[in-house]
Design a protein around this motif. Structure first.
Motif, PDB file in Angstrom:
ATOM      1  N   CYS A 148       0.853  -1.184   0.000  1.00  0.00           N
ATOM      2  CA  CYS A 148       0.000   0.000   0.000  1.00  0.00           C
ATOM      3  C   CYS A 148       0.895   1.244   0.000  1.00  0.00           C
ATOM      4  CB  CYS A 148      -0.896   0.002   1.234  1.00  0.00           C
ATOM      5  SG  CYS A 148      -1.710   1.580   1.519  1.00  0.00           S
ATOM      6  N   GLN A 199       0.270   4.117   0.924  1.00  0.00           N
ATOM      7  CA  GLN A 199      -0.001   4.985   2.079  1.00  0.00           C
ATOM      8  C   GLN A 199       0.635   4.419   3.348  1.00  0.00           C
ATOM      9  OE1 GLN A 199      -1.956   7.672   1.375  1.00  0.00           O
ATOM     10  NE2 GLN A 199      -3.110   7.062  -0.423  1.00  0.00           N
ATOM     11  N   CYS A 200       0.304   3.150   3.689  1.00  0.00           N
ATOM     12  CA  CYS A 200       0.750   2.609   4.977  1.00  0.00           C
ATOM     13  C   CYS A 200       1.849   1.571   4.811  1.00  0.00           C
ATOM     14  CB  CYS A 200      -0.432   2.012   5.739  1.00  0.00           C
ATOM     15  SG  CYS A 200      -1.115   0.529   4.985  1.00  0.00           S
ATOM     16  N   CYS A 206      -7.919   0.451   1.366  1.00  0.00           N
ATOM     17  CA  CYS A 206      -6.850  -0.452   1.789  1.00  0.00           C
ATOM     18  C   CYS A 206      -7.314  -1.228   3.021  1.00  0.00           C
ATOM     19  CB  CYS A 206      -5.591   0.348   2.115  1.00  0.00           C
ATOM     20  SG  CYS A 206      -4.356  -0.572   3.041  1.00  0.00           S
ATOM     21  N   SER A 238      -5.623  -2.514   5.479  1.00  0.00           N
ATOM     22  CA  SER A 238      -5.024  -2.193   6.782  1.00  0.00           C
ATOM     23  C   SER A 238      -5.212  -0.740   7.204  1.00  0.00           C
ATOM     24  CB  SER A 238      -3.550  -2.600   6.823  1.00  0.00           C
ATOM     25  OG  SER A 238      -2.852  -1.972   5.797  1.00  0.00           O
ATOM     26  N   CYS A 239      -5.106   0.235   6.286  1.00  0.00           N
ATOM     27  CA  CYS A 239      -5.199   1.631   6.729  1.00  0.00           C
ATOM     28  C   CYS A 239      -6.496   2.324   6.315  1.00  0.00           C
ATOM     29  CB  CYS A 239      -4.001   2.450   6.242  1.00  0.00           C
ATOM     30  SG  CYS A 239      -3.987   2.762   4.478  1.00  0.00           S
TER      31      CYS A 239
HETATM   32 ZN   LIG Z   1      -2.793   1.061   3.452  1.00  0.00          ZN
END
Ligand SMILES: [Zn+2]
Length: 400
Positions: free
Chosen positions: A42, A44-45, A67, A69-70
């Motif tokens: 990802c 982002q994270c 996403c 996870s985030c």
């Molecule tokens: Zn993420």
């Protein structure tokens, strides 16, 4: 019938899988990152994306574009690219049937998709796609000559003449431009003049050789058509740009270009000058022409969120607002796959599509500066699928 439905499904799914890989290229190529390593994560994270969240088309919908996870949004282009590639592969199979021509058709479609989406975001077409793709086009033309439908010798002779006239005109006007604006000849100029001359001589030699060595005649003819396609495709765009450039005077960047874009245009100009992107007179430094340097354009944090707008602005000025090397090389690549006739068809279709979109943008009062690559790509796809039909139709109008 069942086998037909099976094959169509297979090519659609195959297209979606390739689209998934193209997404990786679209994100990583402009930043000069490896397209193989590291595996998907990802942006982002940085959490790794497992295979069950990486299934083309399905995962995007299942995750509702977030996403796992985030929970940050996944850009829509991931889905669009997969669906578009799947649809184009499916359609290519319908047009060409189960034949070897599908291989170059798929490769060309992949290159067009990557170029279009990178161009939309960055206003640039990576050389890996255009120049690299052109060499692949030459190779596939030799290996799968059916791609060029065994061009008749008259077609090749006309192509050769057009290539010499158009190529010669471009090189002449280009040298005139360098002379007129006292621009020093750089490495890119030398490369293009040398390659252009080499292609012209090579296609001519291949036409001669095809008559002498009958066993290789089809491959030689196909490669000659591919070389003519690269020269004529590139030069058709190049000549329109050159005419504009020779007529208008060279533009430089001023702080007024950035008015309304950032709070402090003068500070931005100073920052660009400090970073070596423009000189004291506002002339762009050649560093900006390099994809990698441009994508990594170092900017102070205050200008960071405007990075793409600033980059697009600089690109426009660098190209004199007319036509850039990126588009020229892009159509050279397409010509290597399509041959000279279909390359010209693509060249003539693109402005119509561009004009329609430009008109919509003007009517909506949006920014009218738009990347030309995607329009070229649509023209190239249309030419790949319907080019022969269009040529027959135009010839018919003139009574041939
Ligand atoms: Zn993420």
């Amino acid at each position: 019938m069942e086998i037909e439905i099976f094959l169509r499904t297979i090519f659609f799914v195959f297209g979606a899988l390739i689209g998934s890989f193209l997404n990786v290229c679209i994100v990583r190529l402009p930043k000069s990152e490896s397209i193989v390593f590291p595996s998907s994560h990802c942006p982002q994270c940085q959490a790794p994306i497992y295979w069950y969240d990486n299934i083309p088309l399905i995962s995007f919908l299942a995750l509702k574009a977030r996403c796992r996870s985030c929970q940050k949004g996944i850009p829509l282009h991931y889905f669009v690219v997969e669906l578009l590639t799947a649809a184009l592969f499916f359609f290519a199979y319908i047009v060409f049937g189960f034949s070897w021509v599908l291989v170059p058709a798929f490769v060309l479609i992949g290159l067009l998709v990557v170029a279009s989406f990178v161009d939309l975001e960055w206003r640039i077409i990576p050389d890996e796609v255009s120049v690299g793709g052109m060499w692949v086009g030459f190779l596939l033309s030799m290996l799968i000559p059916a791609l060029h439908k065994g061009p008749a010798s008259e077609v090749l002779i006309v192509g050769s003449m057009v290539a010499f006239i158009l190529g010669g005109t471009c090189m002449g006007l280009h040298l005139l431009k360098l002379f007129r604006f006292k621009i020093p000849v750089d490495g890119e100029d030398k490369k293009i003049l040398l390659l252009g001359t080499a292609f012209l001589l090579l296609q001519w030699s291949l036409m001669t050789l095809a008559g002498v060595i009958p066993s290789c005649a089809t491959s030689f003819a196909a490669l000659a058509d591919a070389l003519q396609g690269a020269v004529i495709g590139a030069c058709s765009l190049w000549v329109t740009g050159l005419i504009g450039e020779v007529l208008i005077t060279k533009r430089v960047v001023t702080e007024f270009d950035f008015k309304g874009m950032v709070d402090d245009p003068l500070a931005l100009m100073k920052a660009l000058h400090g970073a070596g992107y423009v000189d004291a007179q506002g002339s762009l430094q050649s560093a900006l022409r390099d994809v990698k340097t441009a994508a990594g354009l170092k900017l102070e944090p205050v200008f960071e969120d405007k990075r793409q707008e600033i980059f697009a602005m600089l690109q426009d000025v660098d190209q004199g607002g007319v036509m850039g090397w990126g588009d020229v090389k892009f159509l050279a690549m397409a010509g290597a796959f399509l041959g000279w006739q279909l390359a010209l068809v693509a060249f003539f279709i693109a402005p119509f599509i561009g004009a329609v979109f430009g008109l919509i943008k003007v009517l909506r009062r949006q920014d009218t500066a738009i990347a030309y690559g995607p329009f070229l790509a649509v023209g190239i796809v249309a030419s790949l699928f319907w080019g022969d039909m269009i040529i027959r139709w135009v010839m018919g109008m003139y009574g041939y």
